[in-house]
Design a protein around this motif. Structure first.
Motif, PDB file in Angstrom:
ATOM      1  N   ALA A 269       1.101   6.212  26.125  1.00 12.89           N
ATOM      2  CA  ALA A 269       1.516   7.552  26.545  1.00 12.89           C
ATOM      3  C   ALA A 269       1.833   7.573  28.040  1.00 12.89           C
ATOM      4  O   ALA A 269       2.820   8.191  28.474  1.00 12.89           O
ATOM      5  CB  ALA A 269       0.421   8.567  26.208  1.00 12.89           C
ATOM      6  N   ASP A 270       1.002   6.876  28.837  1.00 15.51           N
ATOM      7  CA  ASP A 270       1.285   6.800  30.281  1.00 15.51           C
ATOM      8  C   ASP A 270       2.598   6.060  30.543  1.00 15.51           C
ATOM      9  O   ASP A 270       3.411   6.483  31.383  1.00 15.51           O
ATOM     10  CB  ASP A 270       0.132   6.088  30.996  1.00 15.51           C
ATOM     11  CG  ASP A 270      -1.136   6.925  30.992  1.00 15.51           C
ATOM     12  OD1 ASP A 270      -1.019   8.155  30.810  1.00 15.51           O
ATOM     13  OD2 ASP A 270      -2.220   6.353  31.170  1.00 15.51           O
ATOM     14  N   LEU A 271       2.808   4.955  29.828  1.00 12.25           N
ATOM     15  CA  LEU A 271       4.060   4.210  30.020  1.00 12.25           C
ATOM     16  C   LEU A 271       5.265   5.044  29.612  1.00 12.25           C
ATOM     17  O   LEU A 271       6.305   5.022  30.282  1.00 12.25           O
ATOM     18  CB  LEU A 271       4.013   2.916  29.203  1.00 12.25           C
ATOM     19  CG  LEU A 271       3.008   1.866  29.661  1.00 12.25           C
ATOM     20  CD1 LEU A 271       2.999   0.677  28.695  1.00 12.25           C
ATOM     21  CD2 LEU A 271       3.317   1.384  31.080  1.00 12.25           C
ATOM     22  N   GLU A 272       5.133   5.804  28.514  1.00 14.88           N
ATOM     23  CA  GLU A 272       6.244   6.648  28.079  1.00 14.88           C
ATOM     24  C   GLU A 272       6.518   7.750  29.086  1.00 14.88           C
ATOM     25  O   GLU A 272       7.673   8.063  29.392  1.00 14.88           O
ATOM     26  CB  GLU A 272       5.907   7.251  26.704  1.00 14.88           C
ATOM     27  CG  GLU A 272       7.001   8.123  26.110  1.00 14.88           C
ATOM     28  CD  GLU A 272       8.242   7.329  25.736  1.00 14.88           C
ATOM     29  OE1 GLU A 272       9.307   7.956  25.573  1.00 14.88           O
ATOM     30  OE2 GLU A 272       8.148   6.102  25.609  1.00 14.88           O
ATOM     31  N   ALA A 273       5.433   8.327  29.630  1.00  9.94           N
ATOM     32  CA  ALA A 273       5.614   9.370  30.635  1.00  9.94           C
ATOM     33  C   ALA A 273       6.254   8.796  31.905  1.00  9.94           C
ATOM     34  O   ALA A 273       7.144   9.421  32.505  1.00  9.94           O
ATOM     35  CB  ALA A 273       4.268  10.014  30.962  1.00  9.94           C
ATOM     36  N   ASN A 274       5.815   7.603  32.310  1.00 12.59           N
ATOM     37  CA  ASN A 274       6.421   6.968  33.495  1.00 12.59           C
ATOM     38  C   ASN A 274       7.889   6.634  33.261  1.00 12.59           C
ATOM     39  O   ASN A 274       8.727   6.803  34.162  1.00 12.59           O
ATOM     40  CB  ASN A 274       5.648   5.697  33.855  1.00 12.59           C
ATOM     41  CG  ASN A 274       4.249   5.999  34.357  1.00 12.59           C
ATOM     42  OD1 ASN A 274       3.994   7.086  34.877  1.00 12.59           O
ATOM     43  ND2 ASN A 274       3.333   5.056  34.189  1.00 12.59           N
ATOM     44  N   ARG A 275       8.194   6.181  32.030  1.00 13.43           N
ATOM     45  CA  ARG A 275       9.590   5.877  31.722  1.00 13.43           C
ATOM     46  C   ARG A 275      10.464   7.131  31.782  1.00 13.43           C
ATOM     47  O   ARG A 275      11.556   7.117  32.367  1.00 13.43           O
ATOM     48  CB  ARG A 275       9.690   5.245  30.332  1.00 13.43           C
ATOM     49  CG  ARG A 275      11.081   4.799  29.940  1.00 13.43           C
ATOM     50  CD  ARG A 275      11.116   4.338  28.490  1.00 13.43           C
ATOM     51  NE  ARG A 275      10.866   5.445  27.585  1.00 13.43           N
ATOM     52  CZ  ARG A 275      11.828   6.278  27.169  1.00 13.43           C
ATOM     53  NH1 ARG A 275      13.076   6.130  27.588  1.00 13.43           N
ATOM     54  NH2 ARG A 275      11.537   7.251  26.339  1.00 13.43           N
ATOM     55  N   ALA A 276       9.973   8.213  31.167  1.00 14.56           N
ATOM     56  CA  ALA A 276      10.741   9.451  31.199  1.00 14.56           C
ATOM     57  C   ALA A 276      10.899   9.969  32.628  1.00 14.56           C
ATOM     58  O   ALA A 276      11.969  10.454  33.024  1.00 14.56           O
ATOM     59  CB  ALA A 276      10.057  10.498  30.315  1.00 14.56           C
ATOM     60  N   ARG A 277       9.812   9.837  33.415  1.00 14.34           N
ATOM     61  CA  ARG A 277       9.882  10.307  34.804  1.00 14.34           C
ATOM     62  C   ARG A 277      10.879   9.475  35.609  1.00 14.34           C
ATOM     63  O   ARG A 277      11.670   9.995  36.410  1.00 14.34           O
ATOM     64  CB  ARG A 277       8.485  10.225  35.427  1.00 14.34           C
ATOM     65  CG  ARG A 277       8.376  10.889  36.797  1.00 14.34           C
ATOM     66  CD  ARG A 277       6.973  10.749  37.367  1.00 14.34           C
ATOM     67  NE  ARG A 277       5.982  11.282  36.453  1.00 14.34           N
ATOM     68  CZ  ARG A 277       5.100  10.540  35.803  1.00 14.34           C
ATOM     69  NH1 ARG A 277       5.109   9.209  35.953  1.00 14.34           N
ATOM     70  NH2 ARG A 277       4.224  11.096  34.998  1.00 14.34           N
ATOM     71  N   LEU A 278      10.861   8.155  35.357  1.00 14.04           N
ATOM     72  CA  LEU A 278      11.798   7.284  36.062  1.00 14.04           C
ATOM     73  C   LEU A 278      13.245   7.610  35.685  1.00 14.04           C
ATOM     74  O   LEU A 278      14.129   7.665  36.552  1.00 14.04           O
ATOM     75  CB  LEU A 278      11.482   5.825  35.726  1.00 14.04           C
ATOM     76  CG  LEU A 278      12.416   4.770  36.340  1.00 14.04           C
ATOM     77  CD1 LEU A 278      12.357   4.832  37.863  1.00 14.04           C
ATOM     78  CD2 LEU A 278      12.055   3.385  35.836  1.00 14.04           C
ATOM     79  N   LEU A 279      13.478   7.852  34.398  1.00 12.03           N
ATOM     80  CA  LEU A 279      14.829   8.195  33.965  1.00 12.03           C
ATOM     81  C   LEU A 279      15.294   9.504  34.588  1.00 12.03           C
ATOM     82  O   LEU A 279      16.455   9.636  35.013  1.00 12.03           O
ATOM     83  CB  LEU A 279      14.884   8.287  32.438  1.00 12.03           C
ATOM     84  CG  LEU A 279      14.812   6.966  31.668  1.00 12.03           C
ATOM     85  CD1 LEU A 279      14.780   7.239  30.174  1.00 12.03           C
ATOM     86  CD2 LEU A 279      15.990   6.071  32.017  1.00 12.03           C
TER      87      LEU A 279
END
Length: 497
Positions: A269-279
């Motif tokens: 979930a943290d990785l997905e949130a970081n990915r979305a934030r980066l995008l």
């Protein structure tokens, strides 16, 4: 070592006089068992249940065998005593009659010896406990004593000796008959006891099998239930559903596995949130230089910096087209991230799927008419609790995808159905379909399959990804279904019947 070092013995203080409840201690001991230990304990307990039934039957048959052996031994002993009594009675009568004729003292000794052995046989018969034999034994002794007394007197009549002796043989026959009847009753009693023990043993074995089966089913349920929860947790992780905590009950090793899966869920979930934030950040940061680039291209195209040659106009046109495509991609990326974020908040209310699908087709009417396509809705389904706006986006994307890929004059079918726990919506078209090797990637963002329609289309490859996110947000499932012709997508939404 203090007792508080051992958690399984550390309990809260019990009030004085309060009864000891073994349930928490038992639950704590069971919860500390591993999967293999639980399985071993279950097998041992089932073996103990079945073994106890077998041991009970063995003890019952051992008791029956011992009783049968004892009855046979005592019956044989009594039969031998009755037979000896009959033989000695014949000896007594022969010796007495010969003595009356010959007056030989040796014959009198033979009579006394036979009389003594007969009394010993009578004692053995009495010890056997033959019912109703006391009167017969007393009569036999009385008659034998009367004959012996008459023989011992010098002055006697022959009838005083022979008459009592004639009463002995009928008494012997009556004793033999009583013994046979008694032995027959004992045999019948033994057979009846054997049948009763057999019935009891059958019930014990049946009860043991039922108890073992129930315990095996309970153990299987207790051990397989967490395995099903582990399977569901892995499926949720694979579908990027990180909002549901992983809680696994059962054996200790499975609970540890559940904690590791929950840690993995939080990490993903943290990785997905970081990915979305980066995008989001990258997309936003690209828009500013992209706007400046478009402004510069517009200035060149308006001849603000001077006249352009034909080749320069062609270069400017290529730059403008690529910048427009790049801006569209960035806006699609931002839209997808916004949709993923929006999928986390649902405004649920009662939704009639047939009405919603009709509204979706009405919104696509112009596209359907332009291509000469037929779109139908069939089947029935109950109302469900869902977010109608997001479901409309789901089915609008599916229908739009079907419109893009269907040949002119083709048919698009929307079929409603229900199965236990789910409501299904199948979207089927007559387009080129999806290759089986690409089915695993069809819901990935920006993925576009190798089979494209003959007419040009300007898709970003995000429609099916948004469909997947919104369906998963409702706790549902979306699948690509193999089909002989066209594409077949199935949406399943949860519903309690």
């Amino acid at each position: 070592m203090s007792i508080d070092r051992w958690p399984m013995f550390a309990t809260a203080p019990r009030p004085c006089g309060a009864p000891l409840d073994p349930t928490p201690c038992l639950a704590a001991c069971v919860s500390r068992l591993s999967f293999s230990h639980t399985l071993l304990a279950s097998f041992l307990l089932i073996a103990a249940i079945l073994g106890s039934a077998a041991l009970n039957g063995l003890l019952a048959f051992e008791e029956f065998a011992a009783r049968s052996h004892e009855d046979a031994r005592s019956g044989l002993y009594a039969t031998a005593a009755v037979q000896q009594l009959a033989e000695r009675t014949v000896d007594m009568e022969r010796s007495a009659r010969q003595y009356l004729v010959l007056e030989n003292p040796e014959l009198l000794k033979h009579f006394a010896e036979a009389h003594r052995e007969s009394l010993g046989a009578l004692e053995r018969i009495e010890a056997f406990g033959l019912p109703h034999a006391a009167a017969l034994v007393a009569g036999w002794r009385e008659a034998a004593a009367e004959a012996a007394g008459a023989l011992a007197r010098p002055a006697r009549q022959d009838g005083e000796v022979t008459l009592p002796l004639t009463r002995l043989t009928p008494l012997n026959e009556q004793l033999a008959t009583a013994l046979r009847v008694h032995l027959g009753r004992n045999s019948q009693g033994l057979l009846a006891d054997l049948e009763a023990h057999r019935a009891i043993l059958a019930w014990h074995v049946l009860a043991a099998f039922v108890a073992a089966g129930l315990f095996a089913a309970l153990t299987g349920w207790w051990m397989l239930r967490p395995l099903k929860a582990v399977e569901n947790a892995i499926e949720h992780l694979g579908e990027s559903r990180f909002d549901q905590p992983v809680a696994i009950a059962g054996p200790a090793d499975l609970r540890r596995l559940g904690r590791r899966l929950d840690w993995l869920r939080e990490r993903l979930a943290d990785l997905e949130a970081n990915r979305a934030r980066l995008l989001r950040h990258v997309s936003h940061e690209l828009k500013t230089p992209l706007a400046a680039l478009r402004e510069g291209i517009a200035l060149l195209d308006d001849h603000v910096v001077g006249e352009l040659s034909g080749e320069q106009h062609e270069v400017v046109a290529i730059l403008e087209n690529n910048v427009r495509v790049l801006q569209a991609r960035i806006e699609s990326l931002l839209g997808y991230n916004a949709a993923v974020f929006d999928a986390r908040s649902l405004k649920r209310r009662s939704v009639a799927l047939d009405t919603l699908l009709g509204a979706v087709l009405a919104g696509q009417r112009l596209q359907l008419q332009a291509r000469g396509l037929r779109a139908t809705v069939s089947g029935t389904a109950p109302q469900i609790d869902a977010d109608p706006d997001k479901l409309q986006i789901v089915f609008a994307n599916l229908v739009g995808n079907a419109v893009s890929f269907s040949p002119d004059g083709g048919e698009i079918r929307l079929q409603l159905s229900r199965v236990p726990g789910w409501v299904r919506v199948d979207c089927i078209d007559e387009g080129p379909g999806v290759p089986a090797e690409e089915a695993a990637r069809i819901f990935e963002p920006f993925f576009q399959g190798s089979r494209q329609p003959s007419a040009p289309r300007h898709g970003s490859g995000l429609g099916l990804s948004i469909v997947r996110e919104f369906v998963l947000a409702h706790g549902g499932r979306v699948h690509w279904m193999p089909a002989a012709r066209g594409a077949h997508f199935r949406v399943e939404l949860p519903h309690d019947f």
